[in-house]
Design a protein around this motif. Structure first.
Motif, short mmCIF file in Angstrom:
data_model
loop_
_atom_site.label_atom_id
_atom_site.label_comp_id
_atom_site.label_asym_id
_atom_site.label_seq_id
_atom_site.Cartn_x
_atom_site.Cartn_y
_atom_site.Cartn_z
N TYR A 97 -56.97 -23.78 58.22
CA TYR A 97 -57.84 -23.50 57.16
C TYR A 97 -58.26 -24.65 56.28
O TYR A 97 -56.86 -25.19 55.43
N SER A 295 -49.89 -21.56 52.22
CA SER A 295 -51.23 -21.30 53.14
C SER A 295 -52.00 -22.72 53.47
O SER A 295 -51.95 -23.57 52.72
N LYS A 310 -56.64 -13.19 52.07
CA LYS A 310 -56.53 -14.26 53.49
C LYS A 310 -55.60 -15.26 53.28
O LYS A 310 -55.10 -15.49 54.30
N ASP A 314 -52.38 -15.88 55.54
CA ASP A 314 -52.11 -17.08 56.33
C ASP A 314 -50.83 -17.70 56.02
O ASP A 314 -50.27 -18.44 57.17
N ASP A 317 -48.37 -15.94 58.12
CA ASP A 317 -48.60 -16.28 59.67
C ASP A 317 -47.96 -17.57 59.79
O ASP A 317 -47.45 -17.74 61.15
#
Length: 544
Positions: A97, A295, A310, A314, A317
């Protein structure tokens, strides 16, 4: 007359300036061509957007992706909408992202801006009023080669163990010091990972409004693990638990960075401190690995709660996928080959007074109660107090640590028990109490069951108050799959039955109840460990 003449000139100048400024949206295009670079020919760059649709007479926000281009050299045209949310998608890599910021002013802005000084109009007024949306005047500028690239290669399972995600929890005790929001002033190429946080302005957070959706985090990880082969989607009943590790994440600290560009736009980034617990199939903790991670960047496309969620997801993750390749975690992924225990043979006195009919079973069956939580079932295999049960009935939080175990007899008497030996790989344990049993089950080394024969089990389903409950059914089959040798049963069993005996009307022992299938429209399918294999699992034998 001179005064009137000068006044007309001023008015004409103001009108001309207004006309020029109002035409800015024509002179300064709303769109711009942008060129970016990635590091992979297969990379696809998409723009994540939000649109509203009417559903059930209400507006509903829908997230959608607009594919911009593919390859190493990305060229596209976009509206100048402030911070632009980009996602770089590359096969075999985690989605990255990024935020594309509008970092330069269009040159056409300056003459219009300074022209306004001549008629005494405040420049900011001209910019905000005569140059619509401000974004028209700003340009995207790509200055960092390789920044818009796929960085994190996903690890595939190959010949490694399977992985199960138990949960990802946010476990913050001290919100004042461990849940922090910073307002960060924007400047070109900002990297909050290298900035001094003491220079940032802290923003107070109302902890009443903070909600975390554990299922959202575990769903992301589960999806990635499935795509990488770490989740067994073929053997949905007989999982290879022997070669499966469980992972649980606990987020201990969260820092959100709100990077603001002169109040004209923001993007977000999140930093977390997380502890990953590596566990075996019984929930015993093998290791705890603590990591910090950032992130990606998230533009303000969504509502504030959604964007924080979000960015937090992230960061989790990224942390998990990096964890998979660390040496301290990788050692737990090495596949093992089952070997029978090498412990010395434990010799037990062969019983004479054995169960010979269903009514005798309660005399040999017991309740296994734990001090800290839960209960299960068990049964005597020797007159002098040796008892079989499942290992998962006595398993604790840490390897080799057992809480106080109490055995309750059919008459209600209670005795403290000691753990003699266990076989975790086969989910079996041998306990000992100082008690002479009137009747016991005899452990044989040969099969005595036949398919479709009537069988019984006795145990403690759901509650200790239901101790000595008997169920009847049939023995369907013997299954040997994925390091599992189990008897499939058509019988009613529940949690608490684990460790109880499986036997026939003549008192012959056939197995130890271990588990059942659960799920929608699934009833009456249970499993037991074949008793003829247990002497080998625990390396025990009877003596006269």
């Amino acid at each position: 007359m001179n005064i009137i003449s000068n006044l007309k000139k001023v008015i004409q100048f103001i009108v001309l300036t207004s006309i020029l400024s109002s035409c800015a949206s024509i002179w300064i295009s709303k769109n711009q061509k942008v060129s970016l670079k990635t590091n992979n020919e297969n990379s696809v760059v998409v723009n994540e957007k939000l649109k509203y649709v009417i559903e059930n007479s209400r507006y509903k926000a829908i997230v959608y992706h607009d594919t911009l281009a593919k390859g190493k050299n990305i060229n596209f045209e976009t509206k100048k909408v402030g911070f632009l949310q980009l996602i770089v998608k590359t096969p075999g890599y985690k989605d990255e992202y990024y935020v594309l910021p509008p970092s330069n002013l269009n040159k056409a802005f300056y003459p219009l801006y300074y022209l306004s000084w001549g008629c005494g109009i405040i420049p900011g007024f001209v910019e905000s009023t005569f140059l619509p949306n401000n974004n028209f005047t700003k340009k995207y500028s790509y200055e960092q080669n390789g920044e818009y690239s796929s960085k994190l290669k996903l690890i595939t399972r190959g010949d490694k163990k399977y992985i199960t995600i138990d949960a990802v929890n946010v476990d913050i005790k001290d919100f004042k010091n461990n849940y922090i929001n910073y307002d960060v002033p924007y400047f070109n190429n900002i990297d909050v990972t290298k900035c001094n946080e003491s220079s940032f302005k802290r923003k107070d957070v109302d902890t009443k409004d903070i909600k975390f959706d554990n299922s959202r985090f575990t769903y992301n990880l589960y999806t990635n693990l499935t795509n990488s082969g770490f989740i067994d989607t073929v053997n949905t009943v007989f999982h290879d638990d022997f070669n499966t590790i469980n992972v649980e994440g606990s987020v201990k600290k969260i820092i959100h960075y709100n990077v603001n560009q002169n109040n004209r736009g923001s993007y977000f980034k999140t930093k977390i401190a997380i502890v990953w617990k590596v566990k075996n199939r019984y929930g015993e903790i093998l290791d705890s690995i603590e990591r910090e991670e950032f992130s990606g960047d998230f533009a303000y496309v969504f509502g504030i709660n959604n964007i924080l969620d979000k960015s937090l997801g992230d960061a989790i993750d990224i942390s998990f996928n990096k964890l998979l390749s660390t040496p301290e975690f990788a050692k737990y992924l090495e596949v093992q080959v089952y070997k029978n225990p090498t412990a010395t043979i434990l010799k037990i006195k062969e019983p004479n007074e054995i169960v010979q009919e269903v009514s005798d079973a309660s005399l040999a069956s017991v309740i296994i109660k734990r001090k800290d939580r839960g209960h299960g079932s068990g049964f005597a295999i020797s007159k002098d107090g040796y008892i079989l049960t499942n290992f998962h009935v006595i398993a604790e939080k840490y390897v080799g640590k057992y809480s106080e175990i109490t055995v309750i007899l059919n008459n209600g008497d209670e005795y403290p028990a000691t753990v003699v030996r266990v076989n975790k790989d086969k989910d079996i344990a041998l306990l000992k109490i100082e008690k002479e049993f009137e009747k016991v089950f005899k452990l044989e080394k040969t099969k005595k069951f036949t398919k479709l024969q009537d069988i019984y089990c006795i145990g403690t389903p759901k509650s200790i108050q239901l101790g000595q409950s008997v169920s009847a059914g049939i023995l369907s089959n013997e299954r040997n799959l994925n390091n599992n040798v189990l008897l499939q049963l058509g019988i009613s069993i529940n949690s608490g039955n684990s460790g109880g005996p499986l036997f026939d009307k003549n008192g012959n022992l056939h197995g130890v109840i271990e588990s059942k299938l659960v799920g929608f429209a699934t009833e009456g399918i249970g499993f037991a460990i074949p008793s003829y294999l247990i002497p080998g699992y625990l390396n025990i034998e009877y003596i006269k």
